[in-house]
Design an enzyme around this catalytic site. Structure first.
Site, short mmCIF file in Angstrom:
data_model
loop_
_atom_site.label_atom_id
_atom_site.label_comp_id
_atom_site.label_asym_id
_atom_site.label_seq_id
_atom_site.Cartn_x
_atom_site.Cartn_y
_atom_site.Cartn_z
N GLU A 124 0.83 -1.21 0.00
CA GLU A 124 0.00 0.00 0.00
C GLU A 124 0.86 1.25 0.00
OE1 GLU A 124 -3.56 2.00 2.71
OE2 GLU A 124 -1.99 0.81 3.69
N ASP A 159 -5.74 2.74 -1.48
CA ASP A 159 -6.41 3.48 -0.42
C ASP A 159 -6.80 4.85 -0.97
OD1 ASP A 159 -6.75 5.31 1.86
OD2 ASP A 159 -6.13 3.61 3.08
N GLN A 203 -9.40 0.63 0.11
CA GLN A 203 -9.80 1.20 1.40
C GLN A 203 -10.30 2.62 1.18
OE1 GLN A 203 -6.11 0.48 3.59
NE2 GLN A 203 -7.12 -1.10 4.79
N GLU A 205 -11.59 2.15 6.32
CA GLU A 205 -10.48 2.50 7.21
C GLU A 205 -10.54 4.00 7.52
OE1 GLU A 205 -5.84 1.22 7.68
OE2 GLU A 205 -6.38 2.37 5.90
#
Length: 259
Positions: free
Chosen positions: A143, A178, A204, A240
């Site tokens: 990530e 993300d 996310q 998240e």
């Protein structure tokens, strides 16, 4: 429609960690993720998952000394032995939790370590981790994380992450996309999503700038969620984010954005 997984490290903090599984299920989630499981025996976590009929979507490998600022070891020279032990420990938990993906944090590289050295260590460690994970039916994901929240983190952009995935093999390594980090670092969320979707193994979400629930900041979530569907993404979408107040009370965004 995206499959939403509650992030139990950030959400449902109104109750103790082990009670968050039930809270997530009551709120309508079918999957969960969290940062680290290692405070609890695998059997205890497995029991909570099974009792609530939840799927473990993702968790992180051990990050090193988190309390003293470490954020992963994969790119840190001299830590290869400890890194390999962390991979083995994470795979033991993945087997117990029937979790198919684990996130390997790159780490914060010391200022005196040459970039070429960190890159070589990172590539070798990821290749070894992926080789261990593949026979277990587990995919390692990486990530990119923004420098505002995590200064000095080794992996920052989707292009960096995609190049590493392609070098090691998309059958063994995946990209963790993300939305919050992408917006802070690069912007152009859905164009990057389109470009890298074949490599994306996990998504996310959180709004920008405060990392709260969708609809509290600057991101156009109706369009983002629509593009996730249109691009054919089949994986989990991890929530998240930091709830602005009570977690359950703040879940109205799911209806607002029809997810």
């Amino acid at each position: 429609m995206p499959r939403l997984a509650a992030n139990l490290s950030m959400m449902f903090n109104e109750v103790a960690f082990l009670d968050r599984f039930a809270a997530a299920r009551r709120a309508g989630f079918e999957g969960v993720e969290f940062l680290f499981p290692y405070e609890f025996p695998p059997a205890v976590l497995r029991e909570r998952l099974s009792a609530e009929g939840l799927t473990q979507a993702l968790f992180n490998m051990p990050p090193g000394d988190w309390a003293n600022g470490e954020r992963g070891m994969a790119s840190m020279p001299g830590r290869q032995g400890e890194f390999r032990e962390s991979v083995k420990r994470a795979l033991d938990y993945a087997a117990a939790l029937d979790c198919r993906q684990i996130h390997c944090m790159a780490g914060i590289v010391a200022a005196d370590v040459p970039l070429t050295t960190a890159t070589a260590v990172y590539a070798a460690n990821l290749a070894w981790a992926a080789e261990q994970a593949q026979p277990a039916g587990v995919r390692v994901v990486i990530e990119p994380i923004n420098h505002r929240d995590m200064p000095g983190y080794f992996l920052n952009t989707q292009a960096q992450g995609a190049a590493i995935v392609e070098a090691i093999g998309r059958d063994r390594l995946g990209l963790q996309f993300d939305v919050y980090h992408v917006q802070v670092t690069e912007g152009d969320i859905t164009k990057r999503m389109e470009q890298f979707m074949p490599l994306i193994a996990h998504i996310q979400i959180a709004d920008v700038p405060a990392r709260n629930e969708p609809g509290t900041g600057e991101i156009g979530w109706s369009y983002v969620f629509r593009r996730i569907d249109e691009l054919g993404y089949q994986g989990w979408v991890g929530c998240e984010y930091r709830p602005t107040a009570d977690t359950a009370a703040g879940l109205g965004w799911r209806e607002r954005f029809d997810v």
